[in-house]
Design a protein around this motif. Structure first.
Motif, PDB file in Angstrom:
ATOM      1  N   ASP A  35       0.818  -1.199   0.000  1.00 39.05           N
ATOM      2  CA  ASP A  35       0.000   0.000   0.000  1.00 39.05           C
ATOM      3  C   ASP A  35       0.860   1.261   0.000  1.00 39.05           C
ATOM      4  N   LEU A  36       1.994   1.221   0.698  1.00 40.46           N
ATOM      5  CA  LEU A  36       2.905   2.366   0.683  1.00 40.46           C
ATOM      6  C   LEU A  36       3.414   2.616  -0.739  1.00 40.46           C
ATOM      7  N   VAL A  37       3.763   1.556  -1.449  1.00 39.85           N
ATOM      8  CA  VAL A  37       4.210   1.705  -2.834  1.00 39.85           C
ATOM      9  C   VAL A  37       3.090   2.298  -3.692  1.00 39.85           C
ATOM     10  N   CYS A  38       1.874   1.806  -3.508  1.00 37.29           N
ATOM     11  CA  CYS A  38       0.743   2.341  -4.272  1.00 37.29           C
ATOM     12  C   CYS A  38       0.520   3.821  -3.966  1.00 37.29           C
ATOM     13  N   ARG A  39       0.652   4.199  -2.699  1.00 40.83           N
ATOM     14  CA  ARG A  39       0.439   5.597  -2.330  1.00 40.83           C
ATOM     15  C   ARG A  39       1.553   6.478  -2.885  1.00 40.83           C
ATOM     16  N   LYS A  40       2.780   5.998  -2.835  1.00 42.04           N
ATOM     17  CA  LYS A  40       3.884   6.783  -3.390  1.00 42.04           C
ATOM     18  C   LYS A  40       3.730   6.958  -4.902  1.00 42.04           C
ATOM     19  N   LEU A  41       3.200   5.940  -5.547  1.00 43.33           N
ATOM     20  CA  LEU A  41       2.975   6.029  -6.991  1.00 43.33           C
ATOM     21  C   LEU A  41       1.696   6.786  -7.322  1.00 43.33           C
ATOM     22  N   ASP A  42       0.904   7.112  -6.295  1.00 44.58           N
ATOM     23  CA  ASP A  42      -0.347   7.858  -6.470  1.00 44.58           C
ATOM     24  C   ASP A  42      -1.265   7.170  -7.474  1.00 44.58           C
ATOM     25  N   LEU A  43      -1.438   5.865  -7.295  1.00 44.03           N
ATOM     26  CA  LEU A  43      -2.255   5.098  -8.227  1.00 44.03           C
ATOM     27  C   LEU A  43      -3.717   5.502  -8.140  1.00 44.03           C
TER      28      LEU A  43
ATOM     29  N   ARG B 242      -1.617  -7.829  -7.679  1.00 43.88           N
ATOM     30  CA  ARG B 242      -2.950  -8.117  -7.151  1.00 43.88           C
ATOM     31  C   ARG B 242      -3.419  -7.033  -6.184  1.00 43.88           C
ATOM     32  N   HIS B 243      -2.514  -6.521  -5.339  1.00 46.45           N
ATOM     33  CA  HIS B 243      -2.899  -5.466  -4.403  1.00 46.45           C
ATOM     34  C   HIS B 243      -3.323  -4.212  -5.152  1.00 46.45           C
ATOM     35  N   ALA B 244      -2.547  -3.825  -6.151  1.00 47.03           N
ATOM     36  CA  ALA B 244      -2.858  -2.607  -6.900  1.00 47.03           C
ATOM     37  C   ALA B 244      -4.178  -2.745  -7.648  1.00 47.03           C
ATOM     38  N   ALA B 245      -4.420  -3.921  -8.225  1.00 47.32           N
ATOM     39  CA  ALA B 245      -5.674  -4.128  -8.960  1.00 47.32           C
ATOM     40  C   ALA B 245      -6.861  -4.165  -8.013  1.00 47.32           C
ATOM     41  N   ARG B 246      -6.720  -4.889  -6.918  1.00 44.35           N
ATOM     42  CA  ARG B 246      -7.826  -5.075  -5.975  1.00 44.35           C
ATOM     43  C   ARG B 246      -8.160  -3.810  -5.207  1.00 44.35           C
ATOM     44  N   GLU B 247      -7.114  -3.121  -4.688  1.00 40.75           N
ATOM     45  CA  GLU B 247      -7.344  -1.989  -3.788  1.00 40.75           C
ATOM     46  C   GLU B 247      -7.405  -0.648  -4.508  1.00 40.75           C
TER      47      GLU B 247
END
Length: 419
Positions: free
Chosen positions: A182-190, A208-213
């Motif tokens: 989730d930290l990676v996703c937030r830093k990437l501002d997905l 899977r985390h990025a797609a699901r969340e």
């Protein structure tokens, strides 16, 4: 001279724990809770023909050298004691000759190495130049195609083989791995509908985390066939097939571009320092203008190129290389990326390895049944040693966040970090 007497001759401050040998000799404190036992002449030959960590690893993996007082799945306490207290001295020529004669000249003939050991680097040339596509595929297979079931036992339900992020020391391993993704996703501002490329995707945890969340369209690539197969099954099981995809593919063969974000979590250690310019240039070219790159990898405490040591190179990460975060940042900048943020997660990796060691210890019998005791011993030794190295700041873990800034200076970032 007995084996124990010969060993004692090489100690600067005496043997810190109890050492016993197959000839009946012993040295060191009798009441020590930790002990070393040399069980066979083959183990002695390993120690004599490959002094240092390689010889000890060979003897330990084969069971010719035993550690008493610790579980083989997590020998951390013994490694701490040895690193704190074991001090060798260089014997003079007459002493060295006397030791060799006492232990037997026949033991200077190297026994065959354990089957878990990769070939030395000079022999790997038959598989291609170092970090060529063919050779990289073989080296990745050596480590990651051990057994998906074995990795499930060690890594836990997340099937994530990279540093977790602990909000508190009380977080479970699963909570910490979810927080890392989730930290990676937030830093990437997905954002929903965006496109993410995850290089070196492992078993597809980030995809899977990025797609699901976050509702992004995520593509992951890995050189491990077993990882790709497991990831595809997990994507189908979670009903994410319309958003997530994992391919068995070298990251250098990804031709798509225009991604909103690229994540690289635990790949840089495998690509070779001399390949950093091409690596960052390739990832830059996969990004759209203002797209973000998150690079997460193990680093050294300095920026010089340095091989990873004989044990890790032969048993764990063949051809692996590490350097410092400064070199990572420099190469990213020289490739035309603007570095926006970096973070050291060294202590988090020590906690992560503690969790993996606990899992291996708790599932030891099943792990041994799956891959054999020698391989399980390799993993216990490697994870305990790595935990100690992270704790003592011998190695680190850095996340570097960069962006493909436009020619007129647009970087896509707010004035202050939003994560």
């Amino acid at each position: 001279m007995t084996i124990a007497e010969a060993v004692d001759t090489l100690m600067r401050d005496g043997m810190p724990l109890r050492f016993t040998a197959y000839d009946g000799s012993s040295v060191g404190p009798p009441d020590s809770p930790l002990g070393l036992e040399l069980t066979t002449p083959r183990g002695l030959a390993y120690l004599m023909t490959a002094p240092g960590d390689l010889g000890m690893a060979r003897a330990y993996v084969t069971g010719d050298l035993l550690l008493h007082g610790v579980h083989p799945g997590d020998p951390y306490d013994a490694l701490v004691s040895l690193q704190n207290n074991l001090r060798f001295r260089a014997p003079n020529a007459p002493e060295a000759l006397a030791v060799v004669r006492a232990l037997g000249l026949g033991n200077l003939r190297p026994p065959p190495p354990p089957p878990q050991e990769a070939a030395p680097r000079w022999r790997r040339a038959v598989e291609g130049l170092r970090h060529s596509k063919g050779r990289d595929a073989g080296m990745i297979s050596h480590h990651y195609d051990v057994s998906n079931r074995f990795y499930e036992l060690v890594l836990g339900p997340s099937m994530t083989y990279t540093c977790a992020v602990y909000r508190t020391p009380e977080d479970t391993l699963e909570q910490a791995q979810a927080e890392k993704y989730d930290l990676v996703c937030r830093k990437l501002d997905l954002q929903p509908g965006q496109r993410l490329l995850d290089v070196g995707c492992g078993w597809g945890g980030m995809v899977r985390h990025a797609a699901r969340e976050y509702g992004v369209h995520a593509l992951g690539v890995t050189l491990s066939r077993q990882q790709a197969s497991w990831a595809k099954e997990a994507i189908d099981r979670e009903g994410l097939g319309d958003l997530a995809e994992v391919r068995h593919l070298d990251y250098r063969d990804v031709v798509e571009s225009g991604f909103d974000a690229v994540s690289s979590i635990g790949l840089t250690e495998h690509i070779g320092v001399r390949n950093y310019p091409a690596y960052f240039a390739h990832l830059r070219d996969r990004l759209r203008p203002e797209g973000r790159l998150l690079n997460h990898c193990i680093t050294r405490t300095h920026n010089r190129r340095q091989d990873i040591g004989a044990f890790l190179d032969r048993y764990v990460f063949p051809d692996g290389e590490l350097t410092g975060s400064g070199r990572i940042i420099t190469e990213a900048q020289d490739a035309g990326l603007e570095v926006m943020h970096e973070e050291n997660l060294r202590r988090h990796y020590a906690l992560t390895l503690t969790g993996w060691g606990r899992n291996l210890r708790d599932h030891w019998d099943e792990a041994v049944a799956e891959v054999g005791e020698g391989t399980a011993r390799v993993w216990g030794l490697y994870m305990a040693g790595s935990r100690l190295a992270f704790e003592r700041n011998e190695i680190q873990l850095h996340q570097v966040l960069a962006t493909r800034t436009t020619a007129d200076g647009r970087d896509g970032f707010p004035l202050r970090p939003a994560w």
